[in-house]
Design a protein around this motif. Sequence first.
Motif, mmCIF file in Angstrom:
data_model
loop_
_atom_site.group_PDB
_atom_site.id
_atom_site.type_symbol
_atom_site.label_atom_id
_atom_site.label_comp_id
_atom_site.label_asym_id
_atom_site.label_seq_id
_atom_site.Cartn_x
_atom_site.Cartn_y
_atom_site.Cartn_z
ATOM 1 N N SER A 85 0.841 -1.208 0.000
ATOM 2 C CA SER A 85 0.000 0.000 0.000
ATOM 3 C C SER A 85 0.870 1.250 0.000
ATOM 4 O O SER A 85 0.555 2.234 -0.670
ATOM 5 C CB SER A 85 -0.927 0.002 1.218
ATOM 6 N N PHE A 127 -2.855 -6.848 -7.575
ATOM 7 C CA PHE A 127 -3.080 -6.770 -6.132
ATOM 8 C C PHE A 127 -2.824 -8.106 -5.453
ATOM 9 O O PHE A 127 -2.469 -8.160 -4.298
ATOM 10 C CB PHE A 127 -4.514 -6.330 -5.833
ATOM 11 N N SER A 128 -3.051 -9.199 -6.183
ATOM 12 C CA SER A 128 -2.905 -10.529 -5.605
ATOM 13 C C SER A 128 -2.908 -11.544 -6.728
ATOM 14 O O SER A 128 -3.470 -11.304 -7.791
ATOM 15 C CB SER A 128 -4.083 -10.804 -4.648
ATOM 16 N N PHE A 132 -10.439 -12.664 -7.945
ATOM 17 C CA PHE A 132 -11.547 -11.969 -7.296
ATOM 18 C C PHE A 132 -12.634 -11.699 -8.333
ATOM 19 O O PHE A 132 -12.318 -11.466 -9.498
ATOM 20 C CB PHE A 132 -11.098 -10.607 -6.734
ATOM 21 N N LEU A 136 -16.407 -7.076 -7.203
ATOM 22 C CA LEU A 136 -15.862 -6.876 -5.854
ATOM 23 C C LEU A 136 -14.502 -6.180 -5.925
ATOM 24 O O LEU A 136 -14.160 -5.370 -5.063
ATOM 25 C CB LEU A 136 -15.741 -8.216 -5.124
ATOM 26 N N PHE A 137 -13.753 -6.465 -6.960
ATOM 27 C CA PHE A 137 -12.430 -5.868 -7.071
ATOM 28 C C PHE A 137 -12.485 -4.351 -7.183
ATOM 29 O O PHE A 137 -11.597 -3.645 -6.711
ATOM 30 C CB PHE A 137 -11.637 -6.461 -8.244
ATOM 31 N N ILE A 140 -12.386 -3.088 -3.750
ATOM 32 C CA ILE A 140 -11.035 -3.234 -3.192
ATOM 33 C C ILE A 140 -10.124 -2.133 -3.736
ATOM 34 O O ILE A 140 -9.358 -1.517 -2.992
ATOM 35 C CB ILE A 140 -10.464 -4.638 -3.519
ATOM 36 N N GLU A 143 -10.906 1.207 -2.079
ATOM 37 C CA GLU A 143 -10.379 1.249 -0.715
ATOM 38 C C GLU A 143 -8.882 1.531 -0.741
ATOM 39 O O GLU A 143 -8.381 2.329 0.055
ATOM 40 C CB GLU A 143 -10.665 -0.074 0.014
ATOM 41 N N GLN A 144 -8.145 0.917 -1.648
ATOM 42 C CA GLN A 144 -6.694 1.135 -1.720
ATOM 43 C C GLN A 144 -6.365 2.553 -2.190
ATOM 44 O O GLN A 144 -5.386 3.148 -1.728
ATOM 45 C CB GLN A 144 -6.042 0.096 -2.625
ATOM 46 N N ARG A 147 -6.870 4.614 0.846
ATOM 47 C CA ARG A 147 -5.732 4.381 1.748
ATOM 48 C C ARG A 147 -4.513 5.166 1.275
ATOM 49 O O ARG A 147 -3.766 5.747 2.066
ATOM 50 C CB ARG A 147 -5.416 2.885 1.803
#
Length: 159
Positions: A85, A127-128, A132, A136-137, A140, A143-144, A147
């Motif tokens: 992040s 991200f991963s 996903f 939904l991604f 995510i 949110e990032q 952040r």
Amino acid sequence: MNITIISVGKIKEKYIKMGLEEFAKRLSRYCKLAMIEVPDEKTPDNASQKEMDIIKEKEGKLILSKIKDSMYVIALDLQGQMKTSEEFAQELSQLALRGNSNVAFLIGGSLGLSDEVKKRADAKLCFSKMTFPHQLFKLILLEQIYRTYRINNNEPYHK
């Protein structure tokens, strides 16, 4: 900074819509946010590789039609670079300092992004390695981004 998220498919789930609205509200004090949805193509059961490639190309053309020349484009892709992040926050900060104030994030449909879209991207981010749902991604990602602004403004946010 102007942040645009271009994604394939409509968000149908109420809980995801509520989360997106919450983070859009939080982000409004930091940036101008636009979320663009392009229609997804239906993938038939047992689709051949050729059929899947055609679907990705169709979705890709729709995505590309929404990208402006002035945008710095970040494709969300499993082959992209993984960042913490803090590294992500630093990258967005550096983009702004270099004059890239229009950033677009691209989220493909269930089959991913077309090769043409990936070629247009200035950067690819992962991200991963997990899979996903693309709806939904989007939550995510928001949110990032939120952040990121909290980190860059030295504001508290859970770690």
